[in-house]
Design a protein around this motif. Structure first.
Motif, PDB file in Angstrom:
ATOM      1  N   UNK A 231       0.829  -1.079  -0.161  1.00 14.32           N
ATOM      2  CA  UNK A 231      -0.120   0.051   0.057  1.00 14.32           C
ATOM      3  C   UNK A 231       0.733   1.160  -0.017  1.00 14.32           C
ATOM      4  N   UNK A 232       0.279   2.339  -0.454  1.00 16.46           N
ATOM      5  CA  UNK A 232       1.230   3.490  -0.624  1.00 16.46           C
ATOM      6  C   UNK A 232       1.618   4.115   0.594  1.00 16.46           C
ATOM      7  N   UNK A 233       0.652   4.083   1.629  1.00 19.66           N
ATOM      8  CA  UNK A 233       1.231   4.564   2.948  1.00 19.66           C
ATOM      9  C   UNK A 233       2.233   3.857   3.736  1.00 19.66           C
ATOM     10  N   UNK A 234       2.490   2.517   2.973  1.00 23.47           N
ATOM     11  CA  UNK A 234       3.259   1.711   3.961  1.00 23.47           C
ATOM     12  C   UNK A 234       4.570   1.653   2.959  1.00 23.47           C
ATOM     13  N   UNK A 235       4.542   2.164   1.664  1.00 22.79           N
ATOM     14  CA  UNK A 235       5.843   1.729   1.054  1.00 22.79           C
ATOM     15  C   UNK A 235       7.171   2.418   1.581  1.00 22.79           C
ATOM     16  N   UNK A 236       7.018   3.826   1.749  1.00 21.79           N
ATOM     17  CA  UNK A 236       8.280   4.679   2.468  1.00 21.79           C
ATOM     18  C   UNK A 236       8.835   3.636   3.667  1.00 21.79           C
ATOM     19  N   UNK A 237       7.865   3.059   4.707  1.00 20.19           N
ATOM     20  CA  UNK A 237       8.520   2.396   5.749  1.00 20.19           C
ATOM     21  C   UNK A 237       9.281   1.126   5.315  1.00 20.19           C
ATOM     22  N   UNK A 238       8.582   0.485   4.338  1.00 21.09           N
ATOM     23  CA  UNK A 238       9.125  -0.874   3.936  1.00 21.09           C
ATOM     24  C   UNK A 238      10.572  -0.644   3.217  1.00 21.09           C
ATOM     25  N   UNK A 239      10.438   0.504   2.344  1.00 23.89           N
ATOM     26  CA  UNK A 239      11.738   0.808   1.616  1.00 23.89           C
ATOM     27  C   UNK A 239      12.885   1.197   2.355  1.00 23.89           C
ATOM     28  N   UNK A 240      12.580   1.758   3.532  1.00 27.32           N
ATOM     29  CA  UNK A 240      13.849   2.404   4.304  1.00 27.32           C
ATOM     30  C   UNK A 240      13.981   1.313   5.566  1.00 27.32           C
ATOM     31  N   UNK A 241      13.217   0.314   5.825  1.00 26.65           N
ATOM     32  CA  UNK A 241      13.731  -0.485   7.115  1.00 26.65           C
ATOM     33  C   UNK A 241      14.785  -1.448   6.659  1.00 26.65           C
ATOM     34  N   UNK A 242      15.743  -1.629   7.729  1.00 28.80           N
ATOM     35  CA  UNK A 242      17.177  -2.270   7.389  1.00 28.80           C
ATOM     36  C   UNK A 242      17.150  -3.379   6.524  1.00 28.80           C
ATOM     37  N   UNK A 243      16.228  -4.265   6.730  1.00 27.05           N
ATOM     38  CA  UNK A 243      16.470  -5.426   5.753  1.00 27.05           C
ATOM     39  C   UNK A 243      16.208  -5.333   4.424  1.00 27.05           C
ATOM     40  N   UNK A 244      14.941  -4.307   4.228  1.00 25.36           N
ATOM     41  CA  UNK A 244      14.807  -3.909   2.605  1.00 25.36           C
ATOM     42  C   UNK A 244      15.966  -3.213   2.217  1.00 25.36           C
ATOM     43  N   UNK A 245      16.869  -2.506   2.852  1.00 26.97           N
ATOM     44  CA  UNK A 245      18.038  -1.695   2.240  1.00 26.97           C
ATOM     45  C   UNK A 245      19.230  -2.635   2.083  1.00 26.97           C
ATOM     46  N   UNK A 246      19.142  -3.555   2.831  1.00 28.96           N
ATOM     47  CA  UNK A 246      20.279  -4.791   2.798  1.00 28.96           C
ATOM     48  C   UNK A 246      20.120  -5.527   1.439  1.00 28.96           C
ATOM     49  N   UNK A 247      18.836  -5.763   1.395  1.00 26.66           N
ATOM     50  CA  UNK A 247      18.122  -6.947   0.286  1.00 26.66           C
ATOM     51  C   UNK A 247      18.376  -6.030  -0.863  1.00 26.66           C
ATOM     52  N   UNK A 248      18.138  -4.580  -0.961  1.00 30.00           N
ATOM     53  CA  UNK A 248      18.173  -3.810  -2.288  1.00 30.00           C
ATOM     54  C   UNK A 248      19.857  -3.917  -2.470  1.00 30.00           C
ATOM     55  N   UNK A 249      20.449  -3.583  -1.575  1.00 29.14           N
ATOM     56  CA  UNK A 249      21.931  -3.490  -1.993  1.00 29.14           C
ATOM     57  C   UNK A 249      22.383  -4.672  -2.694  1.00 29.14           C
ATOM     58  N   UNK A 250      22.031  -6.119  -1.944  1.00 33.98           N
ATOM     59  CA  UNK A 250      22.544  -7.232  -2.424  1.00 33.98           C
ATOM     60  C   UNK A 250      21.926  -7.542  -3.720  1.00 33.98           C
ATOM     61  N   UNK A 251      20.660  -7.179  -3.884  1.00 38.36           N
ATOM     62  CA  UNK A 251      20.358  -7.349  -5.205  1.00 38.36           C
ATOM     63  C   UNK A 251      20.972  -6.619  -6.426  1.00 38.36           C
ATOM     64  N   UNK A 252      21.288  -5.211  -6.193  1.00 36.96           N
ATOM     65  CA  UNK A 252      22.014  -4.419  -7.045  1.00 36.96           C
ATOM     66  C   UNK A 252      23.520  -5.111  -7.169  1.00 36.96           C
ATOM     67  N   UNK A 253      24.213  -5.744  -6.367  1.00 31.58           N
ATOM     68  CA  UNK A 253      25.324  -6.271  -6.506  1.00 31.58           C
ATOM     69  C   UNK A 253      25.341  -7.584  -7.140  1.00 31.58           C
ATOM     70  N   UNK A 254      24.241  -8.407  -7.277  1.00 30.29           N
ATOM     71  CA  UNK A 254      24.345  -9.381  -7.897  1.00 30.29           C
ATOM     72  C   UNK A 254      23.451  -9.549  -9.270  1.00 30.29           C
ATOM     73  N   UNK A 255      22.357  -8.700  -9.248  1.00 32.76           N
ATOM     74  CA  UNK A 255      21.472  -8.783 -10.775  1.00 32.76           C
ATOM     75  C   UNK A 255      21.498  -7.330 -11.129  1.00 32.76           C
ATOM     76  N   UNK A 256      20.559  -6.675 -10.486  1.00 34.23           N
ATOM     77  CA  UNK A 256      20.198  -4.962 -11.182  1.00 34.23           C
ATOM     78  C   UNK A 256      19.674  -4.235 -10.034  1.00 34.23           C
ATOM     79  N   UNK A 257      19.912  -3.196 -10.194  1.00 32.34           N
ATOM     80  CA  UNK A 257      19.424  -2.113  -9.286  1.00 32.34           C
ATOM     81  C   UNK A 257      20.277  -1.185  -8.555  1.00 32.34           C
TER      82      UNK A 257
END
Length: 293
Positions: A231-257
């Motif tokens: 949901x739109x109201x939850x997106x910023x929280x999900x995007x910036x929580x510690x596990x999401x930031x780590x997953x995004x960084x790991x995805x970028x290093x292995x695939x794309x992003x």
């Protein structure tokens, strides 16, 4: 009495022979070292780390928690949700679930370590160490070092299962090593937090608290489904929580992003947890050792 003299003769000869040997080869002189020396701290931290790793290897429950459970979780996600997420997002789900399972395994393993801390306190082992000539910080730093090595082993095992399911690296060895370093950094911050909680709570409450944190982070992150699926109201929280930031960084290093932004956010989260919870963890660890001494 002849019998008594005969029995005493071998003992006297042994003592004389020992004195003669000691006279020929003096015992080595060991230089005294301060318990607070950095070299002593490093050496004894490694010894404490080795002690914990050996104990974990001999415990079947820890082996299951460290290796079997993360691998089974990854396979379950791939079978149950993998194709559905890929079709809905046009992104291979494996590049989100592999990092997510690595991080979840790091957090779950910290609970096992914290419960081990509780056992050591209850049995008086921490108190025994406190009365011995051991560096005061060696117990805590040895525990954190063992946590880091456990996360490396778990991450490599999860990665091997992920490769069998289709996970690949696209940016070479340097990016691959950087990706494996992220769970270690994340785990160190989380381990300090859990250690601080372990010194303040009982075992059952600790498992409940960490279980709630694990569940919330695992089901509300960008590895489970992309951020835009929330949901739109939850997106910023999900995007910036510690596990999401780590997953995004790991995805970028292995695939794309993106890599830089989620990477510094992950470092900020990990360093922040260490800074905030290091003092309570150190004080609580010392208090547990003193009360058990």
């Amino acid at each position: 009495m002849p019998g008594k003299d005969t029995a005493a003769a071998p003992a006297g000869n042994a003592v004389a022979e020992q004195d003669s040997w000691a006279g020929r080869q003096p015992l080595p002189v060991v230089k005294p070292r301060s318990e607070r020396a950095l070299s002593v701290w490093a050496q004894q931290s490694v010894i404490q780390c080795k002690r914990m790793l050996i104990g974990w290897m001999r415990d079947p429950a820890t082996t299951i928690q460290t290796l079997v459970y993360p691998a089974a979780t990854l396979i379950m996600f791939r079978i149950v949700l993998g194709d559905s997420i890929t079709k809905a997002t046009d992104m291979p789900s494996i590049y989100g679930t592999v990092p997510m399972v690595m991080l979840v395994a790091a957090m779950s393993g910290s609970v096992v370590s914290a419960l081990g801390f509780k056992v050591e306190k209850a049995t008086g082992l921490l108190g025994r160490f406190y009365t011995m000539p051991i560096h005061r910080a060696a117990g805590l730093t040895g525990r954190l070092l063992a946590e880091a090595l456990r996360v490396v082993i778990t991450s490599l095992f999860v990665l091997a299962v992920g490769v069998a399911l289709g996970f690949r690296f696209w940016y070479g060895p340097a990016a691959s090593i950087a990706m494996l370093a992220i769970p270690v950094l994340f785990a160190l911050g989380f381990a300090v937090l859990v250690t601080a909680l372990a010194t303040l709570t009982e075992g059952v409450m600790l498992v409940s608290l960490v279980g709630i944190i694990n569940t919330l982070l695992m089901f509300f992150n960008s590895g489970f489904v992309p951020v835009f699926a929330y949901p739109v109201w939850l997106q910023k929280t999900v995007e910036n929580q510690p596990m999401s930031t780590a997953i995004d960084a790991m995805r970028g290093l292995s695939y794309d992003g993106p890599i830089a932004t989620p990477l510094w956010k992950t470092a900020a989260w990990a360093i922040g947890m260490i800074v905030v919870f290091a003092y309570p963890a150190v004080r609580g660890y010392r208090r547990a050792a003193e009360t058990g001494a």
